[in-house]
Design a protein around this motif. Structure first.
Motif, mmCIF file in Angstrom:
data_model
loop_
_atom_site.group_PDB
_atom_site.id
_atom_site.type_symbol
_atom_site.label_atom_id
_atom_site.label_comp_id
_atom_site.label_asym_id
_atom_site.label_seq_id
_atom_site.Cartn_x
_atom_site.Cartn_y
_atom_site.Cartn_z
ATOM 1 N N SER A 5 55.778 60.304 46.799
ATOM 2 C CA SER A 5 55.750 60.767 45.661
ATOM 3 C C SER A 5 55.357 62.585 45.673
ATOM 4 C CB SER A 5 54.666 60.243 44.621
ATOM 5 O OG SER A 5 55.147 59.006 44.492
ATOM 6 N N THR A 72 46.805 48.425 46.606
ATOM 7 C CA THR A 72 47.909 47.536 46.226
ATOM 8 C C THR A 72 48.300 46.588 47.366
ATOM 9 O OG1 THR A 72 49.501 49.188 46.832
ATOM 10 C CG2 THR A 72 49.123 49.122 44.553
ATOM 11 N N ASN A 205 59.136 55.690 35.495
ATOM 12 C CA ASN A 205 59.696 54.661 36.217
ATOM 13 C C ASN A 205 58.661 54.181 37.300
ATOM 14 O OD1 ASN A 205 62.185 54.030 34.855
ATOM 15 N ND2 ASN A 205 62.978 56.054 35.825
ATOM 16 N N LYS A 206 57.964 55.267 37.876
ATOM 17 C CA LYS A 206 56.973 54.880 39.073
ATOM 18 C C LYS A 206 55.616 54.243 38.233
ATOM 19 C CE LYS A 206 54.757 55.374 42.935
ATOM 20 N NZ LYS A 206 54.772 56.919 43.490
ATOM 21 N N LYS A 208 55.887 52.607 35.145
ATOM 22 C CA LYS A 208 56.118 51.302 34.964
ATOM 23 C C LYS A 208 56.238 50.154 35.718
ATOM 24 C CE LYS A 208 60.543 50.528 33.777
ATOM 25 N NZ LYS A 208 61.762 50.584 32.899
ATOM 26 N N SER A 209 56.368 50.550 37.329
ATOM 27 C CA SER A 209 56.487 49.677 38.317
ATOM 28 C C SER A 209 54.990 49.429 38.732
ATOM 29 C CB SER A 209 57.161 50.603 39.622
ATOM 30 O OG SER A 209 57.056 49.684 40.785
ATOM 31 N N LEU A 210 54.330 50.386 38.670
ATOM 32 C CA LEU A 210 52.792 49.943 39.105
ATOM 33 C C LEU A 210 52.253 49.262 37.948
ATOM 34 C CD1 LEU A 210 51.564 53.916 40.114
ATOM 35 C CD2 LEU A 210 52.129 51.988 41.582
ATOM 36 N N GLN A 212 53.619 46.746 36.645
ATOM 37 C CA GLN A 212 54.053 45.452 36.802
ATOM 38 C C GLN A 212 53.467 44.905 38.045
ATOM 39 O OE1 GLN A 212 58.359 46.418 37.025
ATOM 40 N NE2 GLN A 212 58.693 45.994 34.848
ATOM 41 N N GLN A 213 53.301 45.752 39.156
ATOM 42 C CA GLN A 213 52.600 45.398 40.056
ATOM 43 C C GLN A 213 51.346 44.981 40.045
ATOM 44 O OE1 GLN A 213 51.822 48.343 43.206
ATOM 45 N NE2 GLN A 213 53.209 47.208 44.686
ATOM 46 N N GLN A 216 51.006 41.656 38.357
ATOM 47 C CA GLN A 216 51.264 40.462 39.490
ATOM 48 C C GLN A 216 49.649 40.215 40.240
ATOM 49 O OE1 GLN A 216 54.499 41.883 41.705
ATOM 50 N NE2 GLN A 216 56.091 41.371 40.227
#
Length: 246
Positions: A5, A72, A205-206, A208-210, A212-213, A216
């Motif tokens: 990033s 992560t 978008n980054k 949002k991805s984090l 979701q991760q 999980q």
């Protein structure tokens, strides 16, 4: 730190600067105080009108995760859960109490505290899943602040360009000022489009991805804690959680 990033952000700036030079212009031509005011402050104003204070505050809190997302590692989390299950098997659930203070993840601390308190597995699952949902919705609302900025900034760039052209039209009697005036007018468009597509939307978008991760990971943690509460064998727990590794 997320080097990808950081490199991407530096490259984004370099693309604009180098592209300007290769197109035959100069880097100084990109500097326009009026465009800065219109695009950056105009976008900020639009976002502030749209967003509640608490959401905006949370957005400023999570933006650092774009460059420093935190731990992560799924395998590391599974290893910790298996370690807790082995400890609980030897010493009972109260044996986990010493791990609560040393645990850096607030969600994991709460889960361990519920285990130590003897919470029923079904209740433990319901409580932690509710917290996951609430946190996910709050973080997504905060991340959308940057999506909104990415939507508004190109429009602010167009407004800046139109205002610049208005100034040019007022100086038609002096042809020597037309070229410079038109070029300066379109600087605002560059600011607006670049801000949206090189920074704001990628950041959204980054994040949002984090989010979701992290969801999980929390679901994995819940499965592990519930299994410990049920007294499952540590090897069985490890085998079950391996399914979260992709």
């Amino acid at each position: 730190m997320d080097l990808l990033s950081i490199i991407g952000a530096i490259l984004a700036v370099a693309v604009i600067l180098v592209g300007t030079v290769l197109k035959g212009s100069s880097i100084s031509a990109l500097w326009n105080p009026a465009a800065v005011v219109i695009v950056f402050f105009g976008t900020t104003a639009a976002v502030m009108v749209q967003t509640r204070g608490a959401v905006l505050k949370r957005a400023m809190k999570i933006v650092g995760q774009v460059f420093k997302p935190g731990n992560t590692d799924v395998r590391d989390l599974i290893s910790r859960i298996v370690g807790w299950s082995e400890l609980a098997r030897r010493q009972g659930l109260l044996g986990l109490e010493a791990n609560i203070e040393s645990e850096t993840d607030e969600f994991a601390r709460k889960g361990l505290q519920l285990l130590v308190d003897g919470t029923e597995p079904a209740v433990l699952r319901d409580m932690l899943e509710s917290q996951i949902y609430i946190q996910e919705q709050a973080d997504l609302a905060a991340a959308k602040v940057f999506e909104s900025a990415g939507i508004y900034s190109p429009t602010m760039g167009i407004i800046g360009a139109v205002m610049g052209l208005m100034a040019v039209m007022q100086n038609l009697a002096d042809p020597s000022k037309l070229g410079h005036g038109i070029a300066a007018a379109f600087v605002a468009t560059i600011y607006g489009v670049a801000l949206a597509n090189l920074f704001m939307l990628p950041m959204f978008n980054k994040l949002k991805s984090l989010i979701q991760q992290r969801q999980q990971h929390h679901e994995l943690l819940i499965e592990g804690l519930v299994a410990i509460a049920n007294g499952d064998n540590p090897r069985l727990i490890e085998s079950k959680l391996q399914g979260f590794i992709v």
